[in-house]
Design an enzyme around this catalytic site. Structure first.
Site, short mmCIF file in Angstrom:
data_model
loop_
_atom_site.label_atom_id
_atom_site.label_comp_id
_atom_site.label_asym_id
_atom_site.label_seq_id
_atom_site.Cartn_x
_atom_site.Cartn_y
_atom_site.Cartn_z
N HIS A 171 2.49 11.61 -10.47
CA HIS A 171 3.44 12.68 -10.14
C HIS A 171 2.71 13.95 -9.74
CE1 HIS A 171 7.09 14.80 -9.78
NE2 HIS A 171 7.74 14.29 -10.80
N ASP A 397 13.96 -0.39 3.56
CA ASP A 397 14.23 -1.76 4.01
C ASP A 397 13.00 -2.31 4.73
OD1 ASP A 397 15.10 -4.11 5.14
OD2 ASP A 397 16.70 -3.20 6.34
#
Length: 457
Positions: A171, A397
């Site tokens: 992070h 996708d």
């Protein structure tokens, strides 16, 4: 690297099929050294962010290795050409320098291919599942000195059912916007075809690495470096970490657009406040969790969230800025108020007031206390938020269609709630929680009851 022989990991139902390292494609003009900013410093003490993307893909292991894996690897290499710091190493400046990401000619990302014997449709459901079932699906960051690698990836095939993509990223070098930018770029190249060595921005605009755009008139870099040094032996963040307990489960709760709309309308009619769906959903979850824990005992309860600051800086940062650019927001309310019948309204109003206060430079009000506040509030049972519906992660996708489910596994380490757009229609919200099993049962019952009250209006 040549595929390794399958190795079964005891007690997990996982077989490691291949371990390799994927290097960025040649031709990158990314700087060899990228300094962290004060926005990044805030997240240095935290565990890496771990997500799992589940995709329907009914094929055999041999078909996957032959037809899908080569495209995944090549497209990853091309994406890393523009996102080269993700293949680099984090250096924490132990010798007196400042934290930075270093890139070199030997950079590569650890990439694991595995096979799972778990039930794909069950583990990717919404019901409460043991957190331990997800551990085999997310890779650890490889060990390194002074910080080490910042990204690791794993693809796990569930034969004749589906595939899970596990992502572990520091992070301290990437917020949700940067991670989503990288994933959409990688997926876009894989889905649309690489065209040989086509530039990775065939799928998305390349990231911006200009650190000069991050101004620091308050001297937050100096303040945060000092506070990080003071907090090196502070263990209060451990209070948020549930990892290692054998009774912790992960569950997803769906709030449809119709439900969110009705909740907002009822809140507006009672208070005159027009709150966002995000605010209404967060207030509902916060109030139910306070009550499920057995009440506050009269103490103040806290809720924390981050706000995107790219557009809030002067001048604004580009949307493609690489790194963290988040402000830390804290909400407080009296626990007794949250436990009552109007708890969801009170919680939502408290959150909305803080959100409204972000305008006109309010996002940086009290910023010098961000790191100290995070540590001091960890032991209070604060509920924080991971992710955002605005990230659009269900658009990732690879050519297999949209994910059937996305889980944020690392909320187990931070006691946060995850939030994303509802994968079914993109309008509602998915809320993820990792809680001890008995607490999850109590929370689920309370949430169901309160949703009935909202629907009755």
């Amino acid at each position: 690297m040549a595929p390794a022989q399958q190795q079964e990991v005891p007690g997990t139902g996982k077989k490691v099929v291949e371990q390799s390292r994927i290097s960025p494609a040649p031709g990158s003009d990314v700087p060899e050294t990228l300094p962290l900013t004060f926005f990044d410093y805030v997240f240095l003490p935290f565990h890496p962010v771990q997500r799992v993307f589940f995709y329907d893909l009914p094929c055999s292991l041999s078909d996957f290795l032959r037809s899908h894996l080569p495209h995944l690897k090549l497209s990853l290499s091309l994406a890393l050409r523009d996102f080269r710091p993700l293949a680099g190493s984090l250096r924490l400046g132990s010798s007196g320098g400042k934290p930075e990401i270093r890139c070199s000619g030997s950079d590569a990302v650890a990439f694991t291919v595995a096979e799972s014997g778990d039930d794909f449709h069950d583990v990717s459901g919404n019901h409460a599942r043991d957190c331990a079932r997800f551990y085999p699906l997310v890779p650890p960051l490889p060990p390194g000195t002074e910080g080490g690698p910042v990204l690791a990836l794993q693809v796990t095939l569930f034969p004749n059912a589906g595939v899970a993509l596990g992502i572990t990223v520091s992070h301290a070098i990437a917020d949700g916007s940067t991670s989503a930018h990288f994933l959409k770029t990688w997926a876009g190249i894989c889905r649309l075809g690489t065209g040989g060595m086509a530039p990775c921005h065939v799928a998305a605009a390349p990231p911006s690495y200009d650190r000069s755009v991050v101004r620091d008139p308050k001297g937050l870099e100096r303040t945060f470096l000092r506070d990080l040094k003071l907090m090196q032996v502070d263990r209060r963040l451990d209070a948020l970490d549930l990892h290692g307990r054998n009774d912790v489960v992960l569950a997803t709760f769906v709030l449809s657009w119709e439900q969110l709309k009705k909740m907002g309308e009822r809140l507006s009619s009672r208070t005159g406040m027009e709150c966002s769906p995000y605010t209404v959903a967060s207030g509902l979850i916060w109030s139910c969790l306070v009550k499920a824990r057995g009440g506050s005992g009269g103490k103040t309860e806290y809720f924390g969230f981050v706000t995107g600051c790219r557009a809030r800086l002067d001048p604004p940062l580009p949307a493609t800025y690489f790194g963290n650019c988040l402000g830390i927001c804290r909400v407080e309310a009296e626990g007794r108020d949250l436990e009552g019948e109007d708890g969801a309204y009170i919680a939502s109003m408290a959150i909305w007031k803080v959100i409204r206060g972000l305008e006109g430079g309010g996002a940086f009000r009290g910023a010098e206390d961000w790191i100290r506040d995070i540590h001091s509030l960890a032991s209070t049972g604060i509920l924080t938020v991971a992710g955002s519906p605005k990230l659009g992660l269900y658009q990732v996708d690879f050519g297999w269609g949209r994910p059937r489910k996305i889980e944020v596994i690392s909320i187990e380490r931070t006691s946060a709630m995850s939030i994303a757009e509802w994968g079914k229609d993109g309008r509602g919200f998915e809320i993820g929680l990792a809680l001890p099993r008995e607490l999850m049962r109590g929370f689920s019952a309370l949430l169901a009851d309160r949703l009935k009250l909202f629907r009755s209006s």
